[in-house]
Scaffold this motif. Structure first.
Motif, PDB file in Angstrom:
ATOM      1  N   THR A 103       1.190  -1.037  -0.142  1.00 38.99           N
ATOM      2  CA  THR A 103      -0.320  -0.222   0.012  1.00 38.99           C
ATOM      3  C   THR A 103       1.161   1.770   0.203  1.00 38.99           C
ATOM      4  O   THR A 103       0.439   2.324  -0.827  1.00 38.99           O
ATOM      5  CB  THR A 103      -0.599  -0.211   1.620  1.00 38.99           C
ATOM      6  N   ASN A 104       1.759   1.372   0.402  1.00 34.90           N
ATOM      7  CA  ASN A 104       2.908   2.038   0.409  1.00 34.90           C
ATOM      8  C   ASN A 104       3.750   2.926   0.417  1.00 34.90           C
ATOM      9  O   ASN A 104       5.158   3.160   0.893  1.00 34.90           O
ATOM     10  CB  ASN A 104       2.572   3.242   2.231  1.00 34.90           C
ATOM     11  N   SER A 105       4.916   1.603  -0.293  1.00 34.43           N
ATOM     12  CA  SER A 105       5.535   1.216  -0.468  1.00 34.43           C
ATOM     13  C   SER A 105       6.461   2.311  -1.235  1.00 34.43           C
ATOM     14  O   SER A 105       5.834   2.492  -2.597  1.00 34.43           O
ATOM     15  CB  SER A 105       6.220  -0.085  -0.720  1.00 34.43           C
TER      16      SER A 105
END
Length: 372
Positions: A103-105
């Protein structure tokens, strides 16, 4: 017939021209150092005269062609912009790649990379745990894949061996198959295009169309879109590891810089689209046969004979051949000689008598008028 960019096949072009088949060059681009513009390039210049029209990418190409007497030229841009926009719309959903990304990489996608490219970004990747890497090497034979794996110091998984469990444990996803790269760029925050330390970079537009910054090596000058991407501030070229490190450090820490560069890249692609529509608008694909129509230099069909007459299906040469063949059927004794004459004329005039006219079956109306 359409020939794309650098395709100039003399034998094909000569034969198409001889048969009066319309021929176009699409997305072609010319440079001063090409052989067409050398004092000894006369044979190659004559090849260009076989084209009914050349749709070139820029004004410079048009000027160079004008200097050697080629005037049937229109500047429309590059159809690849239209193609990559279409590819973006048709991009494949890749669940394993999406799961790998999370999701946030912050994901770095390296496409069509070679050894010298990999030496640079793999070193940076190994020292920056906050970044994930998707690498799609240009060569995917086992020896090269083993070489890449040997340079990695963080967990990896090969795409063909990935599943929903092991892909979550990997920091690097190695794409060891073909056909996915144009869809994979959508999962990246930054794209690196390989080839810039060899003979030249690969396709930058496939990445830029997703609105992400593009990075490549120093050998890009022959690729107009790469030059223009740099001018548009949608891409950056690096010469060594230090330059790559400085650039990536800024992308990782300066979100505004990252977003603006990506926006510039995406806008560059969309603002240069439309070449395909321009070309299709200029070409009138009228429904008529080679015998009925001829293509003029303005890209418009012009009728040679009255289409309402039954004889409109036959050219003058075909009428003569048809009469000879009919005469041969009446004079059985001389039938073989007549056939030999007809076939010889067919070969000389490049007319396939057996497919162009079967006077007694396929074109009964025309043959009836001939007999009358």
């Amino acid at each position: 017939a359409f020939f794309i960019k650098y395709e100039f096949w003399k034998n094909y072009l000569d034969e198409l021209h001889k048969r009066r088949i319309p021929v176009y060059s699409v997305s072609s681009i010319f440079r001063r150092e090409q052989i067409f513009f050398k004092w000894y390039g006369g044979t190659y210049r004559n090849v260009l005269k076989d084209f009914d029209h050349l749709f070139v990418q820029n004004e410079a190409s048009k000027r160079y062609l004008s200097k050697i007497g080629i005037s049937r030229v229109t500047v429309v841009g590059d159809t690849r912009f239209d193609r990559v926009l279409q590819i973006r719309e048709e991009a494949k959903e890749l669940p394993l790649v999406e799961k790998f990304k999370g999701t946030n990489s912050f994901t770095f996608v390296a496409g069509s990379s070679w050894g010298p490219d990999e030496d640079l970004f793999l070193e940076y990747f190994n020292n920056h745990p906050e970044m994930k890497l998707i690498i799609a090497p240009h060569v995917i034979d086992e020896n090269h894949l083993v070489e890449i794996i040997g340079k990695l110091k963080r967990p990896y998984v090969r795409y063909t061996r990935a599943d929903e469990r092991n892909v979550l444990k990997a920091d690097c996803l190695i794409i060891d198959c073909f056909g996915l790269l144009s869809s994979i760029y959508r999962y990246g925050e930054i794209a690196y295009i390989g080839g810039g330390f060899g003979v030249g970079i690969h396709n930058t537009l496939e990445a830029a169309v997703y609105g992400i910054p593009v990075i490549f090596g120093p050998k890009y000058q022959k690729f107009m879109e790469a030059v223009q991407l740099l001018e548009a501030k949608g891409a950056y070229s690096i010469k060594d590891y230090d330059e790559l490190k400085t650039l990536l450090d800024r992308f990782l820490t300066d979100e505004l810089f990252l977003r603006e560069t990506g926006t510039n890249a995406g806008y560059y692609v969309t603002s240069n689209a439309g070449a395909t529509e321009k070309i299709m608008h200029m070409i009138n694909f009228s429904i008529c046969s080679v015998d009925q129509c001829e293509f003029d230099i303005r890209g418009q069909y012009k009728t040679l004979i009255n289409k309402e007459s039954p004889l409109s299906q036959l050219s003058v040469i075909e009428v003569i051949l048809c009469l000879l063949r009919s005469f041969g059927t009446l004079l059985i004794a001389f039938g073989s000689l007549s056939n030999w004459v007809v076939n010889s004329l067919s070969f000389y005039f490049q007319v396939d008598i057996y497919s162009f006219f079967d006077c007694f079956d396929k074109k009964k109306q025309a043959s009836t008028e001939l007999y009358k």
